[in-house]
Design an enzyme around this catalytic site. Structure first.
Site, PDB file in Angstrom:
ATOM      1  N   HIS A 104       0.906  -1.215  -0.047  1.00 12.14           N
ATOM      2  CA  HIS A 104      -0.034   0.009   0.042  1.00 12.14           C
ATOM      3  C   HIS A 104       0.686   1.284   0.100  1.00 12.14           C
ATOM      4  O   HIS A 104       0.200   2.277  -0.186  1.00 12.14           O
ATOM      5  CB  HIS A 104      -0.972   0.034   1.170  1.00 12.14           C
ATOM      6  CG  HIS A 104      -0.240   0.415   2.627  1.00 12.14           C
ATOM      7  ND1 HIS A 104       0.010  -0.653   3.588  1.00 12.14           N
ATOM      8  CD2 HIS A 104      -0.007   1.490   2.936  1.00 12.14           C
ATOM      9  CE1 HIS A 104       0.348   0.144   4.550  1.00 12.14           C
ATOM     10  NE2 HIS A 104       0.449   1.222   4.388  1.00 12.14           N
ATOM     11  N   SER A 144       4.396   2.162   8.068  1.00 17.55           N
ATOM     12  CA  SER A 144       3.985   0.930   7.261  1.00 17.55           C
ATOM     13  C   SER A 144       5.407   0.720   6.407  1.00 17.55           C
ATOM     14  O   SER A 144       6.120   1.178   5.909  1.00 17.55           O
ATOM     15  CB  SER A 144       2.899   1.655   6.205  1.00 17.55           C
ATOM     16  OG  SER A 144       1.832   1.840   6.883  1.00 17.55           O
ATOM     17  N   GLY A 145       5.489  -0.876   6.358  1.00 15.41           N
ATOM     18  CA  GLY A 145       6.454  -1.298   5.569  1.00 15.41           C
ATOM     19  C   GLY A 145       7.641  -1.573   6.298  1.00 15.41           C
ATOM     20  O   GLY A 145       8.676  -2.326   5.696  1.00 15.41           O
ATOM     21  N   ASP A 168      -0.160  -7.655   1.790  1.00 14.79           N
ATOM     22  CA  ASP A 168       0.421  -6.199   1.630  1.00 14.79           C
ATOM     23  C   ASP A 168       1.788  -6.394   1.730  1.00 14.79           C
ATOM     24  O   ASP A 168       2.429  -6.175   2.570  1.00 14.79           O
ATOM     25  CB  ASP A 168      -0.245  -5.378   3.000  1.00 14.79           C
ATOM     26  CG  ASP A 168       0.060  -4.104   2.792  1.00 14.79           C
ATOM     27  OD1 ASP A 168       0.345  -3.351   1.701  1.00 14.79           O
ATOM     28  OD2 ASP A 168      -0.121  -3.329   3.996  1.00 14.79           O
TER      29      ASP A 168
END
Length: 575
Positions: A377, A523-524, A425
């Protein structure tokens, strides 16, 4: 113009101005100000009237122990998980119990019993000791032991090195002789630090903003989940004092400070030594030797010209950090130290073809010299991307950073996003090589190991990132890290948590009572779990309901389930 409309406009402008001041925070420090070291009774009274919200009981209801029991945490006594000389005992059901010496308690003897209660030390700091009653009051002048309630201004004279105490009602001021400074004239002309101040053993105990440092053994630190003496490998000059130190490889000496009920830290108002000056007090402790970095210099070699250092590869060095030691904030976490998360990367973007500056958007993790993993994402086809390795502070260019353009982004074919959750994801980024090589291995840049087995529920793992914190909705410029617990899949998919929207390609980690969590901007980034001294990438920060919210822990992509996909997309280098 209508008077009411004018007043409304003025109020709005005042509100905006106040918000801007809060937003810029520490960047608005006034340097070169006139320094005054006055005993400010009114300020101290105001600070300690905001006394700790410590209850008068010792129940475990609020210390998180119930959560560990709820999650069926199991373990082994080898190595001993008990802190503060606790004795580990293995039970028949596979659980462990730590027999804690006084005054410590908790599942791993990580907490101290509440020997310091509200108003134990009226105008002073309550610090821990190893003998009964297991505390001592360090009083602020002019208040006196044992309870820091009675005061005696300038009698005896608290000023050192020939300073003169001058009374002003219930306040006082030390008038220092030439070349001496500090609230009590304790800072001499040779009190300075060299390099990054790791060897500093002087007596400065105030920050650049004039805040007084907390004692390193202050009970206020322990109650906020910070124990410097277990966080650092050796004492690093720490002790039952409040002098500034640099135990974790920061850029200069620092200390913890208190703002009402909140714990903060800041750099100290200490001089850097000139070429013809040496520190007044040499180090008094013997330090363990630092592990040798792979590269021969602290500064990462220029990847376009370096010939000696080896490119990062999937070998025995993966997952083995070489931190310079350990110091808050991923939600509830602590400031990361150099080399502690050498696989951490910053994914930065700008509009394709524009002249804009790159800005941090997500975390990422280095798994091979030319390959980085992140969350799907985070990928936007209309943006140029670059990856920065080895950096800690997004606000400045650091010598040990390595920056690479992204040559190719590969998003999982079954990635999909719904209003409730994000599925599959995961994405791979191929770095653009320079002269045939990508990342160069240093103390600050290393690959993480990819997982080859599951970790049991309740395992304590680590997360890191530059995401939003308690103090900043827009993210932290400093890399932060924290520890979280792996939560069972049954609990994660319970109706009180996330229910049926959780599938087997994701898992939960954190604390069900909230507080410590990944957040926007993380995120990530990696969730790593350690086994036998090696760190394995077990999850990628994916999604969650708010940040640090009770019963809404962070949700992570299960990297183990995507190993075949990673291998196929990278040309079999992980087969």
């Amino acid at each position: 113009m209508d008077t009411r409309l004018l007043l409304l406009l003025l109020s709005l402008l005042a509100f905006i101005a106040q918000a801007e001041l809060k937003k810029h925070g520490k960047h608005d420090k006034r340097r070169g100000r006139e320094k005054k070291h006055r005993g400010r009774f009114e300020d101290w009274a105001r600070e300690f009237d905001q006394s700790d919200d410590q209850s008068e009981d010792d129940d475990d209801e609020h210390d998180g122990g119930w959560l560990l029991e709820l999650q069926e945490v199991r373990g082994s006594c080898d190595p001993n998980p008990c802190l503060n000389n606790g004795v580990c005992e293995e039970r028949r059901n596979g659980k462990i119990k730590c027999d804690c010496p006084k005054p410590f308690k908790g599942r791993r003897c990580e907490k101290a019993k509440k020997v310091c209660r509200r108003n134990t030390c009226r105008y002073g700091t309550c610090v821990l000791t190893s003998t009964p009653p297991f505390y001592e009051c360090k009083c602020k002048e002019p208040f006196k032991p044992p309870r820091c309630e009675s005061d005696s201004i300038c009698d005896p004279d608290p000023c050192q090195n020939g300073g003169k105490c001058v009374k002003d009602g219930r306040n006082f001021e030390c008038v220092c002789p030439a070349n001496y400074d500090g609230q009590f004239c304790q800072v001499g002309p040779e009190d300075c630090y060299e390099g990054d101040g790791e060897s500093y053993r002087g007596k400065v105990s105030e920050t650049e903003d004039g805040d007084e440092c907390l004692y390193w053994n202050s009970y206020f630190l322990l109650q906020r989940g910070v124990d410097p003496f277990t966080a650092f490998d050796d004492d690093d000059g720490l002790g039952p004092h409040n002098y500034c130190r640099n135990p974790d490889g920061d850029v200069m000496p620092w200390c913890f400070i208190r703002r009402g009920r909140k714990l903060r830290w800041d750099h100290c108002d200490v001089r850097e030594c000139s070429d013809n000056m040496t520190t007044a007090e040499p180090p008094t402790t013997t330090r363990s030797p630092e592990p040798e970095p792979v590269a021969t210099t602290t500064k990462a070699p220029d990847v376009t010209t370096a010939t000696t250092p080896a490119p990062v590869s999937r070998n025995a060095t993966c997952g083995k950090p070489q931190p310079r030691r350990m110091l808050q904030r991923i939600y509830g976490g602590m400031k990361a130290i150099p080399g502690a998360n050498p696989w951490q990367a910053s994914l930065q973007v700008k509009l394709s073809g524009s002249n804009q500056d790159f800005r941090h958007t997500c975390g990422a993790v280095l798994i091979h010299s030319c390959w980085v993993l992140t969350a799907a994402h985070c990928i936007n086809k209309n943006q140029d991307m670059q990856v920065v390795l080895g950096g800690l502070d997004l606000g400045k260019k650091e010598d040990f950073e390595q920056t690479f353009a992204v040559e190719q982004a590969i998003v999982h074919e079954k990635y999909r996003e719904t209003s409730a959750a994000v599925y599959n994801d995961i994405a791979l980024l191929k770095l653009k090589a320079r002269n045939g090589r990508c990342a160069v291995e240093t103390q600050y840049v290393k690959t993480v190991c990819l997982p080859n087995a599951t970790f049991p529920d309740g395992t304590e793992c680590s997360i890191a990132g530059w995401g939003a914190t308690e103090d900043s909705d827009y993210g932290s410029s400093q890399l932060m890290d924290a520890d979280v617990l792996l939560i069972s899949q049954d609990k994660c998919s319970d109706a009180s948590v996330y229910g049926r929207i959780v599938d087997d390609n994701m898992f939960c980690a954190g604390y069900l009572q909230g507080g410590i969590d990944s957040c926007q901007g993380d995120s990530g980034g990696p969730l790593t779990c350690e086994r036998g001294g090696t760190h394995f990438l077990y999850g990628l920060v994916s999604w969650g309901d708010s940040c640090g919210k009770a019963n809404k822990p962070g949700v992570y992509t299960n990297v183990l389930n995507f190993m075949d996909w990673i291998t196929s997309k990278t040309g079999g280098i992980f087969s």
